[in-house]
Design a protein around this motif. Structure first.
Motif, PDB file in Angstrom:
ATOM      1  N   ILE A 233       0.892  -1.161   0.000  1.00 14.06           N
ATOM      2  CA  ILE A 233       0.000   0.000   0.000  1.00 14.06           C
ATOM      3  C   ILE A 233       0.930   1.209   0.000  1.00 14.06           C
ATOM      4  CG2 ILE A 233      -1.851   1.234   1.193  1.00 14.06           C
ATOM      5  CD1 ILE A 233      -2.615  -1.450   2.510  1.00 14.06           C
ATOM      6  N   ARG A 234       0.999   1.869  -1.118  1.00 17.39           N
ATOM      7  CA  ARG A 234       1.950   2.979  -1.257  1.00 17.39           C
ATOM      8  C   ARG A 234       1.544   4.158  -0.370  1.00 17.39           C
ATOM      9  NH1 ARG A 234       5.603   0.066  -4.105  1.00 17.39           N
ATOM     10  NH2 ARG A 234       5.238  -0.005  -6.341  1.00 17.39           N
ATOM     11  N   TYR A 235       0.289   4.520  -0.461  1.00  9.72           N
ATOM     12  CA  TYR A 235      -0.221   5.599   0.379  1.00  9.72           C
ATOM     13  C   TYR A 235      -1.740   5.625   0.328  1.00  9.72           C
ATOM     14  CZ  TYR A 235      -0.327   8.040  -4.182  1.00  9.72           C
ATOM     15  OH  TYR A 235      -0.546   8.377  -5.495  1.00  9.72           O
ATOM     16  N   LYS A 236      -2.276   6.366   1.260  1.00 10.71           N
ATOM     17  CA  LYS A 236      -3.710   6.593   1.292  1.00 10.71           C
ATOM     18  C   LYS A 236      -3.902   8.073   0.986  1.00 10.71           C
ATOM     19  CE  LYS A 236      -6.558   6.784   5.233  1.00 10.71           C
ATOM     20  NZ  LYS A 236      -7.010   6.197   6.498  1.00 10.71           N
ATOM     21  N   VAL A 237      -4.999   8.433   0.331  1.00 10.40           N
ATOM     22  CA  VAL A 237      -5.226   9.841  -0.007  1.00 10.40           C
ATOM     23  C   VAL A 237      -6.241  10.429   0.961  1.00 10.40           C
ATOM     24  CG1 VAL A 237      -5.952  11.446  -1.820  1.00 10.40           C
ATOM     25  CG2 VAL A 237      -4.894   9.280  -2.443  1.00 10.40           C
ATOM     26  N   ASN A 238      -5.917  11.573   1.532  1.00  8.61           N
ATOM     27  CA  ASN A 238      -6.929  12.310   2.278  1.00  8.61           C
ATOM     28  C   ASN A 238      -7.820  12.984   1.237  1.00  8.61           C
ATOM     29  OD1 ASN A 238      -8.383  14.476   3.410  1.00  8.61           O
ATOM     30  ND2 ASN A 238      -6.964  14.565   5.151  1.00  8.61           N
ATOM     31  N   VAL A 239      -9.058  12.497   1.111  1.00  7.57           N
ATOM     32  CA  VAL A 239      -9.897  12.950   0.001  1.00  7.57           C
ATOM     33  C   VAL A 239     -10.363  14.393   0.147  1.00  7.57           C
ATOM     34  CG1 VAL A 239     -10.724  10.699  -0.795  1.00  7.57           C
ATOM     35  CG2 VAL A 239     -11.939  11.894   1.030  1.00  7.57           C
ATOM     36  N   ASN A 240     -10.135  14.992   1.289  1.00  8.45           N
ATOM     37  CA  ASN A 240     -10.516  16.395   1.460  1.00  8.45           C
ATOM     38  C   ASN A 240      -9.382  17.348   1.106  1.00  8.45           C
ATOM     39  OD1 ASN A 240     -13.106  15.666   2.371  1.00  8.45           O
ATOM     40  ND2 ASN A 240     -12.229  15.226   4.381  1.00  8.45           N
ATOM     41  N   THR A 241      -8.145  16.932   1.407  1.00  9.75           N
ATOM     42  CA  THR A 241      -7.013  17.835   1.174  1.00  9.75           C
ATOM     43  C   THR A 241      -6.122  17.340   0.041  1.00  9.75           C
ATOM     44  OG1 THR A 241      -5.662  16.590   2.712  1.00  9.75           O
ATOM     45  CG2 THR A 241      -6.943  18.426   3.619  1.00  9.75           C
ATOM     46  N   LEU A 242      -6.371  16.125  -0.412  1.00 11.70           N
ATOM     47  CA  LEU A 242      -5.570  15.449  -1.433  1.00 11.70           C
ATOM     48  C   LEU A 242      -4.152  15.138  -0.954  1.00 11.70           C
ATOM     49  CD1 LEU A 242      -6.680  17.175  -4.774  1.00 11.70           C
ATOM     50  CD2 LEU A 242      -7.899  15.619  -3.275  1.00 11.70           C
ATOM     51  N   GLU A 243      -3.912  15.224   0.346  1.00 11.54           N
ATOM     52  CA  GLU A 243      -2.593  14.847   0.877  1.00 11.54           C
ATOM     53  C   GLU A 243      -2.403  13.343   0.828  1.00 11.54           C
ATOM     54  OE1 GLU A 243      -1.405  18.036   4.339  1.00 11.54           O
ATOM     55  OE2 GLU A 243      -2.985  16.574   4.682  1.00 11.54           O
ATOM     56  N   LYS A 244      -1.150  12.944   0.645  1.00  9.64           N
ATOM     57  CA  LYS A 244      -0.823  11.518   0.664  1.00  9.64           C
ATOM     58  C   LYS A 244      -0.390  11.133   2.064  1.00  9.64           C
ATOM     59  CE  LYS A 244       0.690  11.691  -4.073  1.00  9.64           C
ATOM     60  NZ  LYS A 244       1.833  11.805  -4.990  1.00  9.64           N
ATOM     61  N   ILE A 245      -0.981  10.039   2.549  1.00  4.77           N
ATOM     62  CA  ILE A 245      -0.599   9.559   3.874  1.00  4.77           C
ATOM     63  C   ILE A 245       0.147   8.252   3.681  1.00  4.77           C
ATOM     64  CG2 ILE A 245      -1.459   8.861   6.149  1.00  4.77           C
ATOM     65  CD1 ILE A 245      -4.121  10.395   5.210  1.00  4.77           C
ATOM     66  N   GLU A 246       1.438   8.241   4.004  1.00  2.00           N
ATOM     67  CA  GLU A 246       2.225   7.027   3.776  1.00  2.00           C
ATOM     68  C   GLU A 246       2.291   6.178   5.030  1.00  2.00           C
ATOM     69  OE1 GLU A 246       5.887   8.097   1.839  1.00  2.00           O
ATOM     70  OE2 GLU A 246       4.768   9.191   0.305  1.00  2.00           O
ATOM     71  N   GLY A 247       2.776   4.947   4.856  1.00  2.00           N
ATOM     72  CA  GLY A 247       2.987   4.074   6.013  1.00  2.00           C
ATOM     73  C   GLY A 247       1.718   3.462   6.580  1.00  2.00           C
ATOM     74  N   VAL A 248       0.680   3.293   5.766  1.00  2.87           N
ATOM     75  CA  VAL A 248      -0.527   2.634   6.279  1.00  2.87           C
ATOM     76  C   VAL A 248      -0.502   1.148   5.890  1.00  2.87           C
ATOM     77  CG1 VAL A 248      -2.005   4.678   6.257  1.00  2.87           C
ATOM     78  CG2 VAL A 248      -1.830   3.271   4.203  1.00  2.87           C
ATOM     79  N   ASP A 249      -1.140   0.297   6.688  1.00  6.69           N
ATOM     80  CA  ASP A 249      -1.137  -1.129   6.335  1.00  6.69           C
ATOM     81  C   ASP A 249      -2.530  -1.652   6.005  1.00  6.69           C
ATOM     82  OD1 ASP A 249      -2.208  -1.040   8.794  1.00  6.69           O
ATOM     83  OD2 ASP A 249      -0.726  -2.355   9.770  1.00  6.69           O
ATOM     84  N   GLY A 250      -3.455  -0.744   5.775  1.00  2.00           N
ATOM     85  CA  GLY A 250      -4.788  -1.176   5.383  1.00  2.00           C
ATOM     86  C   GLY A 250      -5.612   0.004   4.891  1.00  2.00           C
ATOM     87  N   LEU A 251      -6.743  -0.320   4.240  1.00  2.00           N
ATOM     88  CA  LEU A 251      -7.681   0.721   3.815  1.00  2.00           C
ATOM     89  C   LEU A 251      -9.055   0.362   4.357  1.00  2.00           C
ATOM     90  CD1 LEU A 251      -6.741   1.179   0.020  1.00  2.00           C
ATOM     91  CD2 LEU A 251      -6.064   2.669   1.914  1.00  2.00           C
ATOM     92  N   GLU A 252      -9.770   1.365   4.849  1.00  2.00           N
ATOM     93  CA  GLU A 252     -11.119   1.138   5.362  1.00  2.00           C
ATOM     94  C   GLU A 252     -12.138   1.509   4.286  1.00  2.00           C
ATOM     95  OE1 GLU A 252     -11.577  -0.231   8.272  1.00  2.00           O
ATOM     96  OE2 GLU A 252      -9.382  -0.244   8.513  1.00  2.00           O
ATOM     97  N   VAL A 253     -13.393   1.193   4.566  1.00  2.85           N
ATOM     98  CA  VAL A 253     -14.445   1.529   3.616  1.00  2.85           C
ATOM     99  C   VAL A 253     -14.417   3.038   3.337  1.00  2.85           C
ATOM    100  CG1 VAL A 253     -16.267   1.798   5.384  1.00  2.85           C
ATOM    101  CG2 VAL A 253     -16.897   1.245   3.028  1.00  2.85           C
TER     102      VAL A 253
END
Ligand code: GDP
Lengths: 301, 422
Positions: free
Chosen positions: B357-377
């Motif tokens: 998982i390369r990164y997760k996107v904060n859909v409000n700010t479009l920031e990339k959040i790195e270092g996550v090990d899962g994605l929620e709904v």
């Protein structure tokens, strides 16, 4: 580039053909629910197009209430013969005789709600794991969220909360043993689209869609045909009217409209100006605002 | 009826609508359907009745688009609903996505098939977090046309300043988006200003009404006519004497144009042949293009089955087992690093493993959040997967059909993820 455009009817047709082929590939034993109406006749046409020059690889299943228009039954039989498709018939009367369904009381007893019982019995008996229906999302509020691939649990029931998201043209027909799907290839069509397509493709229809004289009785604003299944109330009497049908179902509850539309062009013009949905003429949808949804939960088309 | 001929041959436009709760989305859709006479009298009677029962003082057009019973009871919509209306020029399919919970998942679903998105803004509130989220999703899903409707103009005295301020606020953050065509229209869904007809209350607005825009926006050039692709969906083998040797490779064209006599390549085998005929029940064609459903016959007998891809020898899709995807998670059972799913792509499917998982996107700010090990709904993130066999794909940016995938949970059979190949 503009020559590479597809009209709305071509796009809707292509989408439906895609669905038919997808179901042939993803399921073991699909079946086309054939009500005899214009939507199911259109579906048979689309299925033929999807597999041409091979024949349609699914049988037709007609749930026969026993209260049909004779013209519709004749048409059904000749269609099956002409295109060499197997016709499987489920009789509501059989379910009544078996005691799994109970006849409604009253003056115009509808067997529409009993259809779902016979349907589920036939689907199980035939081992059918996908059943094509002619439902459209424009027909009724409860249908607006219906999927192309609509999942049913092992009791044939539909759970609005447990439907799969459908994205792009990727359809997920995976299921556990005993579960099944209802498939709606013409979900995105409106009544107008269906009529235009019938005209464009020169699809034959039963005669009762066109204007004719018939003996009818007016029952709370709905014209009901004279038939052996209907009993007149006190003060009621049959009269001759020039009518036609916009939808076909049980003779006891399917209302005719007064109309002189005798060609497809007339009908298209009439539909364009219409003030009532097709279902508006079906007495059973009027019974409760959520009637359709309730029947759907029980496994009705 | 001089229009009648044209009526048989309309265009089709699919659009999605987004707005946060109470921005007036249902009212707007109700108005479009009502003013184009796509609502029947019995449906109007039914909502009049419901409005009365609810104690509303006027007929609530928003009720027209209110779906299932459970939702009606809670007064919310929780799933994508499809609505239809037509003018003599175009047929419209609206993917109406609810503004409540599970928003991202629903909007992604609705946007996946849309040519255009309408984003609603309440003139009194201006650009809010949700506006950015809706715009980001439209951009991510490669919707080429966005109409920003600034609604409830009647409540701000139809003020040009309010409109202009919201417009420049929006243009301030849209630099991060990839939407080539953005338009702004000041409207009042309730009163109908600039919805079907130009408003008399806003002389300062010189642009067209919303409906005119929907009818005239050019979408033909959004399709890909360059990269010819046809995933094989089904092989037609008639069991009849007349068509004894017929082998039709049936499918829907996913891009480009195929012409009779042209050379094609079949993947994964890599064999080439020429198109002998393009078959439909209404007759043979000289050319076929997206999104037609047809059957191809080839000059040579080669072994072809469902899931194979037909393309041109000099323009082939990518082929790989290591694929990077922007995924939107659709299921309450989250995505976990290292877990396995079934991937569905065109008419093909395979098992796959979530490698990174390369990164997760904060859909409000479009920031990339790195270092996550899962994605929620409702999370959107970039992942890397390994598939059990090669897929033949194009980047989603080039082709929405050959660049999109879904992920299926092997145990529940649910569709749990929707992805765009990078
Ligand atoms: N004054 C005014 N009220 C509006 C307008 N559009 C919607 N509303 C009202 O705003 C409320 C929410 O509208 P609705 O369509 O249900 O919003 P949704 O939650 O976005 O679907 C309702 O009371 C509408 O009557 C508008 O243009 N002007």
């Amino acid at each position: 580039m503009s020559s590479l455009n597809l009209s709305h009817l071509d796009q809707l047709e292509s989408e439906a053909i895609f669905i038919f082929r997808e179901v042939a590939a993803q399921f073991e034993k699909p079946v086309i629910l054939f009500s005899g109406g214009k939507d199911s006749i259109t579906m048979v046409h689309l299925a033929r197009k999807a597999f041409w020059p091979a024949k349609v690889p699914f049988p037709l299943l007609h749930i026969d209430t026993g209260h049909n228009f004779p013209e519709a039954l004749e048409f059904r039989d000749s269609l099956a013969k002409k295109y060499n498709v197997t016709l499987d018939i489920g009789l509501v009367q059989d379910s009544i005789d078996r005691g799994t369904a109970r006849e409604e009381k009253g003056i115009n007893p509808s067997r529409n709600s009993l259809q779902s019982i016979t349907l589920l019995e036939k689907l199980e008996e035939g081992g059918y794991d996908a059943a094509f229906g002619g439902g459209r999302r424009d027909e009724e509020k409860a249908r607006a969220k219906e999927r192309f691939f609509s999942h049913r649990d092992e009791f044939g029931q539909w759970d609005p909360k447990n439907q799969r998201p459908e994205l792009w043209n990727l359809y997920n027909g995976k299921k556990a043993v005993g579960e099944s799907f209802r498939i709606f290839p013409i979900s995105n069509w409106t009544e107008m689209d269906v009529w235009q397509y019938i005209k464009k493709e020169k699809i034959e229809l039963p005669s009762i869609y066109f204007s004719h004289k018939r003996s009818v009785v007016n029952r709370s604003g709905v014209w009901i045909a004279e038939s052996p299944y209907n009993t007149l109330l006190e003060k009621e009497s049959y009269e001759e009217r020039v009518i036609r049908y916009r939808t076909l179902g049980c003779m006891t509850i399917t209302g005719a409209i007064e109309s002189t539309a005798s060609t497809l062009d007339d009908i298209i013009e009439e539909v364009a100006a219409a003030r009532q949905t097709e279902r508006g003429n079906r007495a059973d949808d009027k019974r409760s605002e959520a009637a359709m949804e309730d029947r759907k939960k029980q496994g009705y088309f | 009826m001089t229009e009648k001929k044209g009526y048989m041959d309309m265009d089709l436009l699919r659009f999605t609508t987004a707005g946060s709760v109470d921005d007036g989305k249902s009212t707007l859709i109700g108005r479009l359907m009502y003013d184009t006479k796509s609502i029947f009298q019995d449906q109007i009677d039914a909502i009049e009745e419901s409005s009365k029962n609810r104690g509303d003082e006027y007929v609530n057009l928003a009720l027209l688009t209110d779906g299932l019973k459970a939702e009606r009871e809670q007064g919310i919509t929780i799933d994508v609903a499809y609505r239809y209306f037509a003018t003599p020029k175009r047929k419209f399919i609206i993917a109406d996505t609810p503004g409540h919970i599970q928003y991202t998942r629903n909007m992604v679903t609705g946007a996946s098939t849309a040519n255009l998105a309408i984003i609603l803004i309440d003139a009194r509130k201006g650009v809010i977090e949700q506006t950015k989220r809706h715009s980001f999703i439209a951009s991510l899903l490669q919707i080429k046309h966005v109409i920003v409707c600034i609604n409830k103009m009647d409540l701000v005295d139809y003020s040009e300043d309010v409109f202009e301020n919201i417009k420049s606020e929006y243009l301030g953050f849209d630099a991060k988006l990839e939407i080539p065509d953005i338009r702004f229209i000041p409207i009042s869904a309730l009163h109908g200003d600039n919805v079907v007809d130009r408003s008399k209350n806003m002389d300062w607005y010189q642009g067209p009404s919303l409906l005119w825009t929907l009818e005239n926006v050019q979408i033909a050039s959004d399709r890909n006519f360059i990269d010819s692709r046809m995933p094989v969906q089904w092989v037609i083998r008639p069991q009849s004497d007349k068509y004894h040797d017929f082998r039709g490779f049936a499918g829907t064209i996913n891009g480009g144009v195929f012409r009779k006599g042209e050379e094609v390549v079949v993947l994964p085998s890599g064999f080439t042949s020429k198109i002998k005929s393009i078959e439909t029940m209404n007759g043979q064609l000289n050319e076929a293009y997206a999104p037609m459903s047809i059957a191809l016959t080839l000059e040579d007998e080669i072994d072809i089955s469902r899931g194979d891809m037909i393309a041109k020898p000099n323009n082939q899709p990518k082929s790989s087992q290591d694929i990077e995807i922007m995924v939107c998670w659709l299921n309450t059972n989250g995505l976990k690093l290292g877990s396995k799913y079934i991937i569905k792509h065109t008419t093909n499917e395979a098992k796959c493993l979530i490698k990174d998982i390369r990164y997760k996107v904060n859909v409000n700010t479009l920031e990339k959040i790195e270092g996550v090990d899962g994605l929620e709904v409702n999370d959107i993130g970039r992942i890397q997967i390994k598939t059990a066999k090669p897929l033949f794909y194009d980047p989603y940016m080039k082709n929405r059909n050959t660049g999109s995938i879904i992920l299926i949970d092997e145990f529940t059979n649910e569709t749990v993820g929707a992805g765009m190949i990078i």
